[in-house]
Design a protein around this motif. Sequence first.
Motif, short mmCIF file in Angstrom:
data_model
loop_
_atom_site.label_atom_id
_atom_site.label_comp_id
_atom_site.label_asym_id
_atom_site.label_seq_id
_atom_site.Cartn_x
_atom_site.Cartn_y
_atom_site.Cartn_z
N GLU A 227 0.77 -1.14 0.05
CA GLU A 227 -0.02 -0.13 -0.09
C GLU A 227 0.76 1.32 0.04
O GLU A 227 0.51 2.27 -0.85
N ARG A 230 2.07 1.89 -3.33
CA ARG A 230 1.20 2.55 -4.30
C ARG A 230 0.95 4.18 -4.17
O ARG A 230 0.56 4.61 -5.33
N THR A 233 6.05 5.90 -4.89
CA THR A 233 6.77 5.20 -5.76
C THR A 233 8.05 5.63 -5.71
O THR A 233 9.10 5.05 -6.39
N LYS A 242 6.08 -1.68 -10.42
CA LYS A 242 5.21 -0.85 -9.89
C LYS A 242 4.26 -1.34 -9.11
O LYS A 242 3.48 -2.36 -9.59
N THR A 244 1.29 -0.01 -8.34
CA THR A 244 -0.14 0.40 -8.86
C THR A 244 -0.48 -0.45 -10.11
O THR A 244 -1.66 -0.46 -10.58
#
Length: 415
Positions: A227, A230, A233, A242, A244
């Motif tokens: 989390e 996300r 970065t 990534k 995300t």
Amino acid sequence: MISLTSTSDCLHYAVSHVEVEIPKMHIARCRMCFQAKSLARASNKHRIIYIMVTVSLLTWTIILMSSGYLEDVSWHKGLYGHSAFDSRPQEKRSHINEFPWIQRRKCLPNFYTNRRRRSSNVGPEESMWPPTDYYKNGTVVFLHHHKAAGSSVRQCISDMKPLISLKTVSHESYSGIFKSLRSNDTFIFKVYVGGYTFGLCDFVSDRPCSYFTLLRDPYERVISAYEYCRMYTSDHICWGKKATASSLQDWVKYHKSFFFYQLLFRPEFCQPTSNIEARPLGQVHQKVLPCWYIQQALIDSEVNDDAKRIMLDYILANLENWFAVIGLTDEYEMSLRLLENAFSLPFNRCHSMNLKGNITKSLTERDISKYKEDLMSDASINNILYYDLEIYRMATKIFARQKETYYRQQFESRK
């Protein structure tokens, strides 16, 4: 060549006029052997004098060892590197010898569970070896395990300045710091903090050095890290893949047992390179691969699962030799007490800090529980986190013993 291995051997060869080639030994034994060799060459007139000197040296050696002086002189020579692993089968020990850098020996043992009494003629604290002053006056190294309350502790330590000198060992500075320590031409700080600090005590030669760390349930930690990445970065622990653009499961497979690899850290593994292709990156969003990723890739390419299990066994057997204090985020307040008592530093200031900053804000407790259940039910995830799970299980047992010893010490001090 005949090797003398005991005081009786020395005396035996001395009386028998046998000339022997004497190897280097413990300082007291060396002296006795050299005296014995000289005795073999001396005239009859001086033999009794030499024997009297030898007996005197033996007597003083016993006195010095009982007082702890000889231990004090050689605290940094690996006295605390022995563990239950040393009694394992030769095959396992030989595997560890193939990876000598993980055999950390120049560090103080656990302050609460791994010190020993050296005399019954003084108070309980004065009789402990290593002495409390070694922890209080030596160098302290904090191994920051990401998303395990480490940022709060780092900030707390930073706020202790100017009471202490502090050096942060980051993914950008670790190489230069280790290099300067190896050359013995640098100022030694009181406290070092960072995720790339394990092994640093090996290069602190002029004073005692000890590690401490805080650990967290591996499932909860990796959820929090996912989390976090996300949202942030730019942090180096989020580089490469990534969050995300990945599911939690895929991201865990990428990060693996993070603390396990932290304990295998070696600066030489993380030199800039573009040839690391050990496992697919997916969507890469950084030009420079992070040190932790390079190390994982190199180890995974050179070490099979059986050898990793042997490494894990070695780590589990040595946690109490390596870490003066092991804290847990689930017992944050108690962990701070243990740290303050061991190092005589004002960790009580950390009590007022907001630990919630290390707990995922964007998820409810129900969300975290659901994520955790999904991870625990996934066999492939359990295999990946196996190393960290085993370390955490051992750490919780060590923590319980630390608490028990702490409360016993507090009770005895009030008598």
